[in-house]
Design an enzyme around this catalytic site. Structure first.
Site, PDB file in Angstrom:
ATOM      1  N   LYS A 114      23.183 -40.193 -21.623  1.00 10.32           N
ATOM      2  CA  LYS A 114      24.258 -39.353 -21.088  1.00 10.32           C
ATOM      3  C   LYS A 114      23.631 -38.282 -20.198  1.00 10.32           C
ATOM      4  O   LYS A 114      23.294 -37.188 -20.635  1.00 10.32           O
ATOM      5  CB  LYS A 114      25.049 -38.716 -22.233  1.00 10.32           C
ATOM      6  CG  LYS A 114      26.404 -38.174 -21.793  1.00 10.32           C
ATOM      7  CD  LYS A 114      27.316 -39.291 -21.354  1.00 10.32           C
ATOM      8  CE  LYS A 114      28.689 -38.805 -20.945  1.00 10.32           C
ATOM      9  NZ  LYS A 114      29.525 -39.867 -20.414  1.00 10.32           N
ATOM     10  N   SER A 152      32.836 -43.319 -19.012  1.00  6.82           N
ATOM     11  CA  SER A 152      32.997 -42.205 -19.943  1.00  6.82           C
ATOM     12  C   SER A 152      34.476 -42.046 -20.311  1.00  6.82           C
ATOM     13  O   SER A 152      35.070 -42.954 -20.859  1.00  6.82           O
ATOM     14  CB  SER A 152      32.401 -40.926 -19.352  1.00  6.82           C
ATOM     15  OG  SER A 152      32.059 -40.014 -20.379  1.00  6.82           O
TER      16      SER A 152
END
Length: 595
Positions: free
Chosen positions: A200, A395
């Site tokens: 991430k 996401s």
């Protein structure tokens, strides 16, 4: 007496000000109306022997614009024609069976273009399908970028200007890191990520000066996958070995027109006026003045008859484009409340038998994403729901897609990024050291106003981290449930890692390759209305003076920002977004543009 003088002067100033304001708005609306009229013109008449011209001076966008000012550039006071993807696809599909259309001319110049890699892929597929009619497709340009050549490679023949050129060098991605800037400004970014979310990387530009090993790994695989899609398609269309295409890219061997011709990337070197000879050889007839008839894709789309079978069951397209934000949509964003309301409306509409959610989003607010997820669950319980992924659905964009019955994506879609982060930017030192501003105050409890007067405490950091971990647990469990995957499998492919559409199929994140047309067909089939249905676009179009004023305010803010900084607009926007991106986020900043 002084009172009356002052009063009369105030009245006069009010009247003059009102008159000038009225004049300003009459001028603005008159100018915009005139501009719209000049762009729209009269309805185009398509005659037999016409060539459909796909000229990227028309900007092809994923979803219809809801901006009342359209595509006006306030810096140059110019406007660009826009055409939505669904209309572009319908126009090419119609032209396939239209006896008036002789073929397609890909003229890939212009300042418009396409707004994402998936749109290029879907246009290319539509042109390839058009070729099944037996009609010709030819392409011409002075200079081919890689994105333009990927689209042009589907043509029967490709032509290049004798002094032009082309780019065939492979794909790359370059990230900009702002830690040095933050250090200079005494800004400190604190990041909260689950241990498992090593991929991430949306927060890395604010805490690092270069890519982490994990980010480099995922981005390398991503560009390799995207390049494989492009190169393999060109290899098939042009009959050039894939290994040879990569060797040519490594050596920059087709930069010059003569090299492109020798390596069979193009079929001829011509000036544009010599394209008349190409059309003549294809058997196209001229009009009475000896000119060839052309119709632009936008003009051809505009003259197609509307679907008037209002009694037919509907497949509704709902658009989810932009970053996901809390509350209502604004400035090209997806409002959690706005999209949830739109999904509820199609759920309650008895005429709508199936829904296609077109997702083109990097994600954003975790809370807003969850509101949308809930409405997707309720919708799925009553009607078939198919997600069509655009250039990116990552996401939070994947979070809202997970409940769908079927997920369809293009091979060059960026998706996945199943992860979460929290970020807090400490501005206290910057205010003191750069502006001489200090903060002080009182509070009723130890953690009241966390971070507002002093840096975060260990206790406050731990509270934020608990929230981040909870959201990640929820995210992965929703994916496991929606995709019918074991949680262990989801955790293995999650961690915030971004995947291409091509790789996503093998690991179960999507169900099939395809674009918007494929998603519509699947939705109709699942609703058992494939033999008779019509497509309706559900667009939340702002109305009234308030919408106009809000759009004008947004344009003026952009204008002011451009005039006050020497930092490139896109990069400056990223910094501003980072400063405003507080709280728990599901966001992926990566987007591929084929230029």
């Amino acid at each position: 007496m002084n009172f009356f003088k002052t009063f009369l002067a105030g009245v006069l100033a009010f009247l003059v000000g009102s008159f000038l304001s009225l004049f300003f708005w009459i001028f603005m609306f008159g100018m915009i109306a005139g501009m719209a009229a000049s762009l729209g013109g009269g309805k185009t008449v398509v005659r037999p022997g016409t060539i459909l011209k796909i000229d990227l001076a028309e900007e092809i966008v994923d979803s219809p614009s809801t901006d009342p000012f359209g595509t006006i550039d306030w810096m140059s006071m110019s406007s660009t024609k826009q055409l939505s993807l669904i209309k572009a696809l319908r126009a090419i599909e119609s032209a396939k069976d239209d006896d008036r259309i002789e073929g397609i001319y890909l003229r890939l110049n212009g300042g418009g273009g396409v707004s994402g890699s998936a749109i290029v892929e879907e246009l290319r597929a539509a042109v390839a399908d058009f070729k099944q009619s037996g009609k010709f497709v030819v392409s011409y340009n002075e200079v081919y970028s890689q994105g333009q050549y990927y689209l042009a490679s589907v043509a029967d023949s490709i032509y290049l200007q004798p002094q032009g050129g082309m780019d065939w060098s492979g794909l790359s991605t370059t990230l900009m890191f702002y830690k040095g800037l933050f250090d200079k400004l005494d800004l400190k970014a604190e990041v909260f990520r689950p241990t498992a979310c090593k991929y991430k990387s949306a927060v890395e530009p604010y805490i690092l000066t270069k890519m982490s090993d994990a980010n480099r790994e995922q981005m390398q695989q991503l560009v390799n996958s995207l390049w494989k899609t492009i190169a393999a398609s060109v290899a098939e269309s042009r009959g050039i070995d894939l290994a040879e295409l990569n060797r040519i890219a490594d050596g920059l061997e087709v930069s010059l027109p003569e090299e492109a011709l020798e390596k069979k990337f193009v079929d001829g070197l011509l000036f544009e006026d010599q394209m008349d000879d190409v059309f003549a050889a294809l058997g196209v007839e001229t009009d009475k003045e000896g000119d060839y008839r052309f119709v632009s894709l936008g003009d051809y789309a505009a003259q197609l008859p509307a679907d008037t079978d209002f009694a037919a069951p509907q497949v509704a397209i709902v658009y989810a484009e932009g970053s996901i934000v809390d509350g209502e949509a604004s400035g090209g964003s997806i409002g959690g409340n706005s999209l949830a309301r739109a999904l509820a409306e199609v759920r309650e509409d008895d005429d709508v038998k199936a829904v296609v959610l077109r997702v083109n989003s990097p994600g954003g607010s975790a809370l807003a994403s969850d509101l949308i997820w809930r409405e997707m669950e309720l919708l799925k319980a009553e009607k078939p729901v198919v997600v069509s992924m655009g250039s990116y659905a990552a996401s939070g964009g994947y979070y809202i897609s997970a409940p769908a019955d079927v997920i369809v994506a293009d091979k060059m879609t960026l998706t996945g990024s199943i992860g979460v982060f929290g970020m807090y930017v400490d501005k206290i030192a910057a205010l003191k050291n750069k502006l001489g501003i200090t903060l002080d105050g009182v509070k009723s409890n130890a953690s009241a106003g966390a971070g507002s007067m002093a840096p975060l405490t260990p206790l406050e950091r731990a509270a934020i981290m608990r929230g981040v971990d909870k959201v990640y647990e929820t995210f992965t469990s929703y994916v496991a449930e929606g995709r019918n995957l074991p949680i262990e499998k989801v955790l293995d492919i999650a961690g915030g890692r971004v995947w291409s559409g091509e790789d996503a199929l093998a690991i179960g994140l999507i169900d099939a390759y395809g674009g918007l047309d494929a998603a519509i067909a699947l939705a109709a089939d699942k609703a058992e209305i494939a033999d008779n249905f019509r497509v309706v676009e559900k667009i939340d179009q702002p109305t009234g003076l308030a919408a106009v004023l809000a759009a004008l305010d947004m344009r003026l803010q952009v204008w002011a920002a451009r005039s006050q900084t020497v930092v490139p607009e896109a990069e400056w926007r990223q910094v501003r977004e980072a400063l405003g991106r507080q709280g728990i986020m599901m966001y992926s900043p990566y987007k591929v543009e084929l230029r």
